[in-house]
Design an enzyme around this catalytic site. Structure first.
Site, PDB file in Angstrom:
ATOM      1  N   ASP A  25      76.632   2.311  45.629  1.00 44.22           N
ATOM      2  CA  ASP A  25      77.856   2.663  44.924  1.00 44.22           C
ATOM      3  C   ASP A  25      77.911   2.028  43.539  1.00 44.22           C
ATOM      4  OD1 ASP A  25      80.421   3.616  44.519  1.00 44.22           O
ATOM      5  OD2 ASP A  25      81.220   2.819  46.379  1.00 44.22           O
ATOM      6  N   ASP A  26      77.933   2.849  42.501  1.00 43.39           N
ATOM      7  CA  ASP A  26      78.123   2.370  41.120  1.00 43.39           C
ATOM      8  C   ASP A  26      76.943   1.545  40.612  1.00 43.39           C
ATOM      9  OD1 ASP A  26      80.587   3.569  41.322  1.00 43.39           O
ATOM     10  OD2 ASP A  26      81.726   1.852  40.618  1.00 43.39           O
ATOM     11  N   CYS A  63      82.170   8.719  42.625  1.00 40.77           N
ATOM     12  CA  CYS A  63      82.026   8.386  44.048  1.00 40.77           C
ATOM     13  C   CYS A  63      82.206   9.581  44.982  1.00 40.77           C
ATOM     14  CB  CYS A  63      83.032   7.307  44.432  1.00 40.77           C
ATOM     15  SG  CYS A  63      83.058   5.857  43.366  1.00 40.77           S
ATOM     16  N   ARG A  67      79.449  12.124  47.039  1.00 40.39           N
ATOM     17  CA  ARG A  67      79.339  12.120  48.490  1.00 40.39           C
ATOM     18  C   ARG A  67      79.537  13.527  49.066  1.00 40.39           C
ATOM     19  NH1 ARG A  67      80.093   7.221  47.008  1.00 40.39           N
ATOM     20  NH2 ARG A  67      79.601   5.472  48.387  1.00 40.39           N
ATOM     21  N   LYS A 120      80.815   3.468  53.711  1.00 43.41           N
ATOM     22  CA  LYS A 120      81.935   4.109  53.013  1.00 43.41           C
ATOM     23  C   LYS A 120      81.972   5.618  53.252  1.00 43.41           C
ATOM     24  CE  LYS A 120      83.259   4.944  48.160  1.00 43.41           C
ATOM     25  NZ  LYS A 120      83.140   4.428  46.783  1.00 43.41           N
ATOM     26  N   HIS A 122      85.215   7.949  52.114  1.00 42.51           N
ATOM     27  CA  HIS A 122      85.847   8.350  50.848  1.00 42.51           C
ATOM     28  C   HIS A 122      85.838   9.862  50.639  1.00 42.51           C
ATOM     29  CE1 HIS A 122      86.566   7.163  46.353  1.00 42.51           C
ATOM     30  NE2 HIS A 122      87.702   7.328  47.014  1.00 42.51           N
ATOM     31  N   HIS A 215      79.743  -1.767  43.827  1.00 44.65           N
ATOM     32  CA  HIS A 215      81.056  -1.389  43.302  1.00 44.65           C
ATOM     33  C   HIS A 215      81.942  -2.635  43.171  1.00 44.65           C
ATOM     34  CE1 HIS A 215      84.917   0.690  42.966  1.00 44.65           C
ATOM     35  NE2 HIS A 215      84.323   1.869  43.009  1.00 44.65           N
ATOM     36  N   ASP A 319      75.430   6.801  43.841  1.00 50.48           N
ATOM     37  CA  ASP A 319      76.403   7.892  43.705  1.00 50.48           C
ATOM     38  C   ASP A 319      76.795   8.191  42.266  1.00 50.48           C
ATOM     39  OD1 ASP A 319      77.989   5.671  43.202  1.00 50.48           O
ATOM     40  OD2 ASP A 319      79.572   6.218  44.604  1.00 50.48           O
ATOM     41  N   ASN A 320      76.562   7.275  41.345  1.00 42.78           N
ATOM     42  CA  ASN A 320      76.813   7.523  39.919  1.00 42.78           C
ATOM     43  C   ASN A 320      76.176   6.397  39.126  1.00 42.78           C
ATOM     44  OD1 ASN A 320      79.992   6.848  41.099  1.00 42.78           O
ATOM     45  ND2 ASN A 320      79.022   5.342  39.752  1.00 42.78           N
ATOM     46  N   LYS A 386      79.438   5.946  34.463  1.00 38.43           N
ATOM     47  CA  LYS A 386      80.210   6.647  35.488  1.00 38.43           C
ATOM     48  C   LYS A 386      81.372   7.397  34.828  1.00 38.43           C
ATOM     49  CE  LYS A 386      83.252   5.390  39.391  1.00 38.43           C
ATOM     50  NZ  LYS A 386      83.686   4.242  40.230  1.00 38.43           N
TER      51      LYS A 386
END
Length: 557
Positions: A25-26, A63, A67, A120, A122, A215, A319-320, A386
């Site tokens: 994540d991130d 995010c 996903r 996660k 989300h 993240h 994810d980014n 992002k």
């Protein structure tokens, strides 16, 4: 063929592989050691050394949309998750998976796979009450993790097992760390599945492991932070230069591509105030990544110990791009209300929200981000972050490892590909069939292309354009050409590189000569811009991309 399991060799039909999909994540494009970064990531480096690394794989800048696309093989707008998990219907997106898509878990479960998720989710607009978009109702037999998008690593909000809230578990364990828990639970899922199917030679599993690291908030044990101390002392300018040199040496970056300029909002390292605090921000970020890598190492060790590593397709990506959001104390009420963070620590101290140079991040009573300067390092050599669909927002590491399927041996693949291709690839290698309907509702056709031919040959081509849209930021990649624009009202935690008068204007880049997007050729090739913009417009209309201005007007009412 002969198949080895639990020390016994039996003659069976060709076996369907397990699938382990790991998302973090991130994280920026060049953070991992095997992508040129300073992070010590031996587990992922080893998977890359034995497998394949893609140099031009793309996520979709944020995010939840990433996903949604990753798990369904559709563009996020088609699934109902065009921005995040806020319900902005009818003018905006519903903020959760709709009935016109199917998840990888649903497809593989129907093909006889046992399915699990650790980490996660989300993808639901209700993170508290179970609804049709919860993982347990979208094909996952087993779920441990957080329904919400971000939160404390010491006491994560919406921590759930199945459909039962278990936030009390972390509160009762002083040593609890969410990253470690995600990995431990993933190992437990594998062991339980293999124990239960010991006498079944073809009983594969699909495990989606979705780490929240790195993240924000910047949370890590003091010993992990100490292990990273001193590694970034050269400062962001020298670190970016050193990274691109390593990336060139690794074959990831063409030496002709220029390093993008330092973000204009960031001073030269020598002129920056609060060096100790700035370094601590990056040290905690690195500690979070390295803890994740240790967890991945434990999962891989479990597969090796159980004799499953050869027959497991492992895919890893982010994810980014790196996140430039600078948290302020003003964010606290929203973060607390949305269960992104607690008001107090587990022992009763008030959590200090916001990027305050007087407060060193890492402990449970802090809540900070690493901000613009370090996101600029994470995304070396690219522009933006992002939220945007310039390369810094959408370029991700992508590692594929499957000894029974291909002999990667550390090779690189330079063919562009994107999230929608994961569904097509997994269906190709497992033999699972994409359905026409789900619960009586027609399912949209999958959008991606299988990467299996690219796994087999560096000369293979995907053969179709790539499309992106997030918060009005838009792009199309067709072979060597990329059309991209920033939305005039784009929301972010960092300033843009272009003056406001130029935002919303299409830019054109030759990605073979200039992947770092330094030389805009739009004025020189207006016909190409017009043709690509027309293709983009037709894609956006077909895939349900909503007008950003209309969404913002509705939000301001």
């Amino acid at each position: 063929m002969f198949y080895q399991r639990g020390g016994m060799s039996v003659s069976v039909a060709p076996r369907r592989p397990n699938v382990l999909l790991i998302l973090n994540d991130d994280m920026g494009y060049s953070d991992l050691g095997c992508y040129g970064g300073e992070m010590r990531t031996p587990a992922l480096d080893a998977l890359a050394a034995d497998g394949l690394r893609f140099s031009q794989f793309y996520n979709t800048a944020r995010c939840s949309p990433s996903r949604a696309s990753l798990l369904t093989g559709l563009h996020p707008h088609q699934t109902g998750v065009g921005i995040l998990t806020d319900d902005n219907s009818p003018e905006g997106y519903a903020g959760q998976l709709n009935g016109r898509c199917v998840t990888l878990a649903e497809v593989l479960k129907s093909a006889g796979y046992r399915t699990g998720l650790s980490g996660k989710w989300h993808l639901s607009n209700d993170a508290v009450q179970p609804n049709p978009a919860w993982p347990t109702r979208r094909g996952f037999d087993w779920f441990y993790g957080t329904v919400q998008g971000a939160g404390s690593f010491y006491a994560p909000g919406t921590l759930t097992r199945g459909e039962t809230n278990i936030e009390a578990e972390s509160k009762g364990r002083p040593d609890f760390n969410y990253t470690a828990a995600i990995a431990d639970e993933a190992v437990g899922f594998i062991d339980r599945h293999l124990d239960a199917t010991r006498d079944e030679p073809d009983a594969p599993f699909f495990l989606y492991t979705a780490f929240t690291a790195p993240h924000w908030p910047l949370h890590a044990p003091s010993e992990d932070i100490a292990a990273c101390r001193g590694r970034f002392d050269a400062g962001w300018d020298r670190l970016r230069e050193a990274r691109i040199e390593r990336m060139v040496a690794l074959g990831l970056i063409d030496p002709a591509w220029r390093l993008s300029a330092r973000d204009p909002a960031v001073p030269a390292w020598a002129d920056a105030p609060d060096h100790a605090w700035q370094l601590r921000r990056m040290e905690v970020y690195a500690a979070q990544l390295e803890a994740m890598d240790r967890g991945i190492g434990r999962i891989v060790d479990c597969l090796r110990r159980r004799g499953e590593l050869e027959d497991t397709l492992i895919l890893f990506l982010s994810d980014n791009g790196g996140c430039a959001e600078e948290l302020s104390a003003d964010w606290a009420p929203h973060l607390i209300a949305e269960k992104h963070g607690p008001r107090d620590t587990r022992d009763g101290r008030q959590v200090r929200y916001g990027n305050d140079p007087a407060v060193m991040p890492g402990p449970e009573d802090t809540y900070q981000s690493y901000g613009v300067p370090w996101a600029n390092v994470s995304n070396t050599p690219f522009r933006y972050y992002k939220h945007w669909v310039h390369e810094g927002g959408i370029a991700t590491p992508f590692i594929a490892h499957w000894p029974a399927g291909f002999a990667g041996q550390g090779a690189l693949r330079h063919e562009p590909a994107q999230l929608t291709d994961v569904m097509a690839t997994v269906l190709d290698v497992t033999g699972a069939l994409y359905p026409a309907t789900r619960d009586g509702e027609t399912v949209l056709p999958a959008e991606g292309r299988s990467l299996r031919p690219i796994f087999a040959s560096a000369e293979a081509k995907r053969g179709a354009p790539l499309y992106f849209e997030h918060e009005g930021n838009a792009a199309m990649r067709d072979g060597r050409w990329k059309l991209v624009r920033n939305f005039t009202g784009a929301r972010s935690g960092a300033p843009g590189f272009d003056p406001p008068a130029l935002r919303g204007v299409w830019e054109l880049y030759d990605m073979e000569a200039d992947r770092t997007e330094q030389h805009d050729l739009a004025a020189e090739q207006p016909e190409r811009v017009a043709a690509m913009a027309d293709f983009y417009g037709k894609w956006a209309a077909r895939c349900g991309v909503l007008d950003r201005e209309s969404i913002l007007r509705f939000a301001r009412r």
